[in-house]
Motif scaffolding. Structure first.
Motif, PDB file in Angstrom:
ATOM      1  N   GLU A 315       0.867  -1.179   0.000  1.00 40.55           N
ATOM      2  CA  GLU A 315       0.000   0.000   0.000  1.00 40.55           C
ATOM      3  C   GLU A 315       0.902   1.228   0.000  1.00 40.55           C
ATOM      4  O   GLU A 315       1.351   1.687   1.051  1.00 40.55           O
ATOM      5  N   ARG A 316       1.161   1.750  -1.170  1.00 40.28           N
ATOM      6  CA  ARG A 316       2.105   2.857  -1.294  1.00 40.28           C
ATOM      7  C   ARG A 316       1.400   4.193  -1.105  1.00 40.28           C
ATOM      8  O   ARG A 316       0.265   4.384  -1.542  1.00 40.28           O
ATOM      9  N   SER A 317       2.090   5.116  -0.480  1.00 35.22           N
ATOM     10  CA  SER A 317       1.579   6.481  -0.353  1.00 35.22           C
ATOM     11  C   SER A 317       2.753   7.450  -0.430  1.00 35.22           C
ATOM     12  O   SER A 317       3.878   7.114  -0.052  1.00 35.22           O
ATOM     13  N   GLN A 318       2.479   8.638  -0.949  1.00 32.54           N
ATOM     14  CA  GLN A 318       3.526   9.643  -1.061  1.00 32.54           C
ATOM     15  C   GLN A 318       2.925  11.028  -0.877  1.00 32.54           C
ATOM     16  O   GLN A 318       1.779  11.289  -1.252  1.00 32.54           O
ATOM     17  N   ARG A 319       3.714  11.904  -0.304  1.00 29.02           N
ATOM     18  CA  ARG A 319       3.296  13.282  -0.042  1.00 29.02           C
ATOM     19  C   ARG A 319       4.404  14.223  -0.492  1.00 29.02           C
ATOM     20  O   ARG A 319       5.577  14.005  -0.172  1.00 29.02           O
ATOM     21  N   THR A 320       4.065  15.243  -1.246  1.00 31.08           N
ATOM     22  CA  THR A 320       5.082  16.170  -1.750  1.00 31.08           C
ATOM     23  C   THR A 320       4.657  17.609  -1.518  1.00 31.08           C
ATOM     24  O   THR A 320       3.462  17.945  -1.551  1.00 31.08           O
ATOM     25  N   HIS A 321       5.634  18.443  -1.265  1.00 30.62           N
ATOM     26  CA  HIS A 321       5.484  19.894  -1.230  1.00 30.62           C
ATOM     27  C   HIS A 321       6.535  20.490  -2.165  1.00 30.62           C
ATOM     28  O   HIS A 321       7.666  19.988  -2.232  1.00 30.62           O
ATOM     29  N   SER A 322       6.181  21.531  -2.864  1.00 30.57           N
ATOM     30  CA  SER A 322       7.180  22.247  -3.656  1.00 30.57           C
ATOM     31  C   SER A 322       6.814  23.717  -3.721  1.00 30.57           C
ATOM     32  O   SER A 322       5.636  24.081  -3.684  1.00 30.57           O
ATOM     33  N   MET A 323       7.826  24.553  -3.817  1.00 34.42           N
ATOM     34  CA  MET A 323       7.614  25.986  -3.962  1.00 34.42           C
ATOM     35  C   MET A 323       8.710  26.557  -4.852  1.00 34.42           C
ATOM     36  O   MET A 323       9.793  25.982  -4.981  1.00 34.42           O
ATOM     37  N   THR A 334      19.205  45.759 -22.910  1.00 26.05           N
ATOM     38  CA  THR A 334      20.026  44.668 -23.468  1.00 26.05           C
ATOM     39  C   THR A 334      20.497  43.666 -22.432  1.00 26.05           C
ATOM     40  O   THR A 334      21.144  42.685 -22.804  1.00 26.05           O
ATOM     41  N   SER A 335      20.215  43.849 -21.168  1.00 27.43           N
ATOM     42  CA  SER A 335      20.771  42.937 -20.159  1.00 27.43           C
ATOM     43  C   SER A 335      19.754  42.671 -19.058  1.00 27.43           C
ATOM     44  O   SER A 335      18.968  43.552 -18.683  1.00 27.43           O
ATOM     45  N   THR A 336      19.778  41.431 -18.544  1.00 27.76           N
ATOM     46  CA  THR A 336      18.867  41.011 -17.485  1.00 27.76           C
ATOM     47  C   THR A 336      19.627  40.228 -16.431  1.00 27.76           C
ATOM     48  O   THR A 336      20.660  39.598 -16.714  1.00 27.76           O
ATOM     49  N   LEU A 337      19.105  40.259 -15.229  1.00 26.60           N
ATOM     50  CA  LEU A 337      19.630  39.482 -14.115  1.00 26.60           C
ATOM     51  C   LEU A 337      18.458  38.721 -13.509  1.00 26.60           C
ATOM     52  O   LEU A 337      17.445  39.319 -13.136  1.00 26.60           O
ATOM     53  N   SER A 338      18.586  37.394 -13.406  1.00 27.18           N
ATOM     54  CA  SER A 338      17.490  36.585 -12.880  1.00 27.18           C
ATOM     55  C   SER A 338      17.968  35.731 -11.716  1.00 27.18           C
ATOM     56  O   SER A 338      19.120  35.277 -11.686  1.00 27.18           O
ATOM     57  N   PHE A 339      17.063  35.513 -10.777  1.00 28.48           N
ATOM     58  CA  PHE A 339      17.317  34.671  -9.603  1.00 28.48           C
ATOM     59  C   PHE A 339      16.150  33.704  -9.474  1.00 28.48           C
ATOM     60  O   PHE A 339      14.985  34.107  -9.502  1.00 28.48           O
ATOM     61  N   ASN A 340      16.460  32.415  -9.361  1.00 29.12           N
ATOM     62  CA  ASN A 340      15.437  31.384  -9.269  1.00 29.12           C
ATOM     63  C   ASN A 340      15.742  30.460  -8.097  1.00 29.12           C
ATOM     64  O   ASN A 340      16.899  30.070  -7.891  1.00 29.12           O
ATOM     65  N   TYR A 341      14.702  30.123  -7.363  1.00 27.78           N
ATOM     66  CA  TYR A 341      14.844  29.206  -6.240  1.00 27.78           C
ATOM     67  C   TYR A 341      13.704  28.198  -6.283  1.00 27.78           C
ATOM     68  O   TYR A 341      12.535  28.566  -6.437  1.00 27.78           O
ATOM     69  N   TRP A 342      14.068  26.911  -6.176  1.00 24.71           N
ATOM     70  CA  TRP A 342      13.084  25.831  -6.102  1.00 24.71           C
ATOM     71  C   TRP A 342      13.329  25.021  -4.832  1.00 24.71           C
ATOM     72  O   TRP A 342      14.462  24.747  -4.468  1.00 24.71           O
ATOM     73  N   TYR A 343      12.250  24.666  -4.180  1.00 21.37           N
ATOM     74  CA  TYR A 343      12.337  23.757  -3.035  1.00 21.37           C
ATOM     75  C   TYR A 343      11.293  22.667  -3.224  1.00 21.37           C
ATOM     76  O   TYR A 343      10.145  22.939  -3.623  1.00 21.37           O
ATOM     77  N   ALA A 344      11.673  21.448  -2.948  1.00 22.00           N
ATOM     78  CA  ALA A 344      10.738  20.338  -3.052  1.00 22.00           C
ATOM     79  C   ALA A 344      11.006  19.360  -1.923  1.00 22.00           C
ATOM     80  O   ALA A 344      12.159  19.135  -1.531  1.00 22.00           O
ATOM     81  N   SER A 345       9.942  18.789  -1.398  1.00 25.31           N
ATOM     82  CA  SER A 345      10.031  17.793  -0.337  1.00 25.31           C
ATOM     83  C   SER A 345       9.204  16.591  -0.752  1.00 25.31           C
ATOM     84  O   SER A 345       8.041  16.737  -1.169  1.00 25.31           O
ATOM     85  N   PHE A 346       9.810  15.408  -0.673  1.00 28.95           N
ATOM     86  CA  PHE A 346       9.117  14.175  -1.047  1.00 28.95           C
ATOM     87  C   PHE A 346       9.188  13.215   0.125  1.00 28.95           C
ATOM     88  O   PHE A 346      10.269  12.896   0.618  1.00 28.95           O
ATOM     89  N   TYR A 347       8.020  12.759   0.561  1.00 28.48           N
ATOM     90  CA  TYR A 347       7.956  11.768   1.635  1.00 28.48           C
ATOM     91  C   TYR A 347       7.148  10.582   1.134  1.00 28.48           C
ATOM     92  O   TYR A 347       5.991  10.725   0.713  1.00 28.48           O
ATOM     93  N   GLY A 348       7.750   9.408   1.153  1.00 30.93           N
ATOM     94  CA  GLY A 348       7.079   8.211   0.680  1.00 30.93           C
ATOM     95  C   GLY A 348       7.064   7.119   1.718  1.00 30.93           C
ATOM     96  O   GLY A 348       8.035   6.940   2.470  1.00 30.93           O
ATOM     97  N   LYS A 349       5.957   6.401   1.777  1.00 30.05           N
ATOM     98  CA  LYS A 349       5.820   5.287   2.716  1.00 30.05           C
ATOM     99  C   LYS A 349       5.416   4.049   1.915  1.00 30.05           C
ATOM    100  O   LYS A 349       4.428   4.056   1.189  1.00 30.05           O
ATOM    101  N   PHE A 350       6.224   2.981   2.031  1.00 24.74           N
ATOM    102  CA  PHE A 350       6.016   1.784   1.223  1.00 24.74           C
ATOM    103  C   PHE A 350       6.034   0.528   2.089  1.00 24.74           C
ATOM    104  O   PHE A 350       7.025  -0.200   2.142  1.00 24.74           O
ATOM    105  N   PRO A 351       4.960   0.253   2.801  1.00 28.46           N
ATOM    106  CA  PRO A 351       4.891  -1.012   3.544  1.00 28.46           C
ATOM    107  C   PRO A 351       4.710  -2.169   2.555  1.00 28.46           C
ATOM    108  O   PRO A 351       4.034  -2.027   1.522  1.00 28.46           O
TER     109      PRO A 351
END
Length: 820
Positions: A315-323, A334-351
């Protein structure tokens, strides 16, 4: 330091060679070919006033999504561009007006004025804008093809891993933790940035990201020199959506499925004249039922028992958060400066529940084994990008980037196993055991790159760059009894491993057009070194190597612009991950164990593609491709009998060779204004060989896979999507996989002036999945049937909102140095 010195000597010569040859080619072309000037004027069809800042795209093909050149009209509505080809298409596009596409054919050696173009205003309704901007599901691009996902119903309100199952030629195997392109491993990029993960970790990360942000997936079977050389199957570049309008926009979505599962996401975008910011959050939770029946024959058990009949239920289950947080600042025009941040959390339970009945060689009952496994995954991902882009005159471009990635992965597995007699009474057995495995893999990666592109002729571009990447990890492994005590006398009961790798790369590529030919050739130089050290034994393993990776892509377009033929080739490398190098053993299976191999070496893959495309008209097109690839001394997960411990083991070895030939055909068809159908069919035949004569390998067989993706507009605001997939039985070294197939359908309804989308998805109308069925020679034989519950219904809601800001003209067109 010796490697750095070699690179310092080789790189200037490499770049000098490319520049000098490119310069020679430019001179020769300028003498033979003649350019012309094309001019025109754009006005409002009603008021006859000139229209300012209309985008004029020059394209080689009517269905192209990447223009060759782009200009905009000035305050008088006039535009001008120079080009050398005698036949091409112009796309005229401006917000609030109906887009137009014009075919242009010019006499040799003459300029042309196409006169006045009248733009017709459209009613500012979202549905009309959406219809005019729809792209075909499949498109031909340099080095491969593109899968457009922006109008995908089934991919809405789910994760990227689920969306990728619709990409032609791609196989997403959640059970085995594999993502393969045409039968080989692929490198995954997001917005051109490599995701430094593999196997199950990569799939878990993709599961944590929402799919409704995906614009397209570029499938590059022959990637250029600017891409990392790793990944023997090619590159998947996942492109996310960008907002091009000034204003504040957002979207919110939610879904619920009967599996059970749910997804929620919120995205906000603010764009002003010099600044834009995007915020996003996604949460998902899902459950699934995995059933497996095994018939296992093991001829090396100490008590001569040889037959297992095993049933597993999980019975598999998984929970994720991302931002995500994405910001971009326009320093100037003519010029750009960009900043990117990703966060992700994965929790899985596999009995996992395993019940096995064991028989002796006379097929007489011996005992019954019951095992209960509990596996928990807790993974966290942090990715940071900082990018500076500068556009110079004549469209020269400089890009400087820094990427930092940090992953903390923890796998905690515990199990207990007991033997019972025919009356279900517990008995003493050497197989009785209870154990806890703890694996922690925190690591971080720093990447720095500089890329420069310059136009050295009317149709010739030179691109070159350098890149440095460093990865560090200190992984922890422990094998304990469930009471926390280390069992004495066992091998590999605890280990802590330090791993460091460095990659220094330089590349140069040349691309351009001459009459009916277009080309892209490049060369990449990579230096790689790594050090693996066990803190428990103080043993060290070091390795370093320097390699060259050439690639080419040459295309010929016929006079009618309806037919083209492309020849491409490349050399790539596949390096063993540090988790493969670590020798820590895992013994939670009663009949075999798994281990790493500290002696693994990288292997190389060579590939050649021949591609033909034909376009009958704007509604019907076809792409046909033949390919061949070859790899020697591959590392592959293979079963062998380990005499030292008296048990079979699964391990990685560099002893296997693979030759593969195949082909695929893709078609894109539009029937009227209501039906769009894209189809894909591939066939391939592998040939396996081993450097060890005692290995038993399965024969390579011809296998097929195909898909059909259909969109039907049954009403102006109601669309149906039907997706079907099928893969035939196939062999891979010692593994045999059964046929898989399913059909999925989705219904989407737009309401509230198209701001609210309601969709209903029914997954797997029928399911033929029976995989894998594995045969492992005379050491151990496993016949397996897997069944993953996947028939479900999902209801999704997506709401779009926002407000457009009025644009203020702050500069005249001629002052923008980005415009030729």
């Amino acid at each position: 330091m010796n490697i750095l010195k070699k690179i310092a000597l080789v790189l200037p010569n490499l770049l000098f060679f490319a520049i000098s040859h490119a310069s020679c080619n430019t001179t020769k072309i300028s003498l033979i070919d003649s350019t012309f000037i094309l001019t025109g004027k754009v006005i409002d069809s009603i008021t006859t006033d000139p229209v300012h800042l209309v985008s004029i795209y020059l394209m080689d093909h009517q269905s192209s999504s990447t223009p060759v050149k782009t200009v905009v009209t000035n305050e008088s509505g006039d535009f001008q561009l120079t080009y050398s080809q005698r036949s091409f298409y112009l796309k005229i596009n401006h917000l609030g007006f109906q887009p137009q596409i014009k075919r242009i054919e010019t006499p040799s050696g003459s300029n042309i004025d196409i006169g006045t173009i009248r733009l017709h205003k459209i009613d500012n309704k979202l549905e009309e804008v959406a219809v005019s901007s729809k792209r075909p599901t499949l498109e031909l691009i340099t080095g491969g093809y593109r899968f457009n996902a922006e109008n995908n119903i089934l991919g809405n309100s789910t994760n990227i891993a689920e969306l990728l199952k619709q990409v032609p030629g791609l196989t997403v195997d959640e059970m085995e933790g594999k993502l393969q392109l045409l039968g080989k491993g692929a490198t995954v990029l997001i917005n051109g940035r490599k995701v430094n993960l593999g196997g199950q970790d990569l799939l878990n990360y993709l599961k944590s990201l929402p799919s409704n942000e995906v614009l397209s997936v570029n499938v590059l079977t022959s990637p250029g020199a600017a891409y990392d050389s790793a990944g023997d199957g090619g590159v998947l570049d996942i492109r996310l959506k960008k907002n091009s309008n000034l204003g504040f926009f957002g979207s919110a979505s939610t879904s619920v499925s009967t599996l059970w599962g749910t997804d929620q996401s919120l995205n906000l975008n603010l764009k002003k004249s010099k600044f834009e910011i995007s915020l996003g959050y996604n949460f998902s939770y899902g459950e699934n039922l995995h059933k497996r029946n095994d018939l296992i024959k093991n001829y090396f058990l100490p008590d001569s028992s040889y037959l297992y009949r095993q049933e597993q239920v999980s019975e598999r289950s998984q929970r994720t958060h991302s931002m995500k947080i994405n910001t971009l600042y326009n320093i100037d025009s003519t010029s750009t400066l960009s900043f990117n941040y990703w966060y992700a959390s994965f929790y899985g339970k596999f009995p996992n529940e395993r019940d096995a009945t064991i028989y002796n060689r006379k097929d007489e009952f011996q005992r019954q084994l019951k095992q209960r496994d509990f596996m928990f995954l807790d993974n966290n991902f942090h990715i940071v990008d900082l990018i500076y882009d500068k556009d110079f005159k004549k469209k020269n471009k400089l890009s400087i980037g820094m990427n930092y990635a940090k992953y903390s992965n923890e796998n905690n597995t515990s199990f207990w196993r007991k033997a019972y007699d025919f009356s279900n009474t517990e008995i003493n057995s050497s197989e009785n055991d209870s154990r806890n495995f703890i694996i922690k893999r925190p690591y971080e990666i720093w990447t720095f790159n500089t890329d420069y592109k310059t136009n050295i002729g009317r149709s010739i571009d030179l691109k070159f760059g350098v890149k440095y990447a460093r990865a560090n990890t200190e992984s922890f492994f422990k094998n304990l009894t469930t009471d926390g005590n280390i069992v004495g006398g066992e091998a590999n009961i605890e280990d802590k491993v330090q791993y460091n790798e460095n990659i220094l790369a330089a590349y140069s590529s040349l691309s351009g057009k001459y009459k009916h030919f277009s080309f892209d050739v490049g060369l990449r130089l990579e230096s790689f070194d790594y050090k693996l050290r066990s803190l428990s034994t103080d043993e060290q393993i070091k390795n370093n190597y320097l390699n060259l990776f050439p690639n080419f892509n040459v295309r010929y377009d016929f006079e009618d612009l309806k037919n083209s033929i492309t020849l491409s080739g490349n050399r790539r490398i596949e390096r063993p991950g540090y988790n493969m190098l670590n020798p820590f053993a895992v013994t939670n299976n009663p009949i075999y164990f798994t281990n790493g191999n500290t002696q693994l070496k990288p292997y190389f893959a060579n590939r050649l593609d021949l591609q033909y495309s034909h376009k009958w008209n704007s509604n019907h097109s076809l792409i046909f491709s033949l390919y061949g690839n070859s790899s020697k001394n591959m590392f592959t997960y293979i079963s062998r009998y380990n005499e030292e411990v008296g048990s079979p083991e699964f391990n990685y070895y560099n002893d296997y060779n693979l030759n593969q030939i195949g082909g695929y055909v893709m078609s894109q068809n539009k029937f009227g204004s209501s039906v769009n159908v894209s189809t894909y069919l591939s066939a391939q035949r592998p040939t396996f060989r081993s450097n060890k004569t005692e290995d038993i390998l399965l024969p390579g067989i011809v296998n097929f896979s195909g898909s059909i993706n259909t969109f039907i507009n049954i009403l102006p605001k109601t669309t149906v999507q039907i997706f079907g997939f099928y893969a035939s039985k196939r062999n891979s070294f010692q593994m045999q996989y059964g046929a898989t197939g399913y059909i999925t359908t989705g219904l989407q309804q737009k309401v509230l002036r198209d701001k609210l989308n309601i969709s209903l998805t029914i997954e797997d109308i029928f399911n033929l999945q029976k995989a894998p069925i594995s045969i492992l020679g005379n050491v151990i034989s496993i016949e397996t049937v897997n069944k993953l519950k996947s028939r479900y219904a999902k209801l999704s809601f997506s709401y779009n909102f926002g407000k457009t800001f009025s644009a203020k003209q702050t500069k005249k067109l001629e002052k923008d140095s980005r415009i030729d």
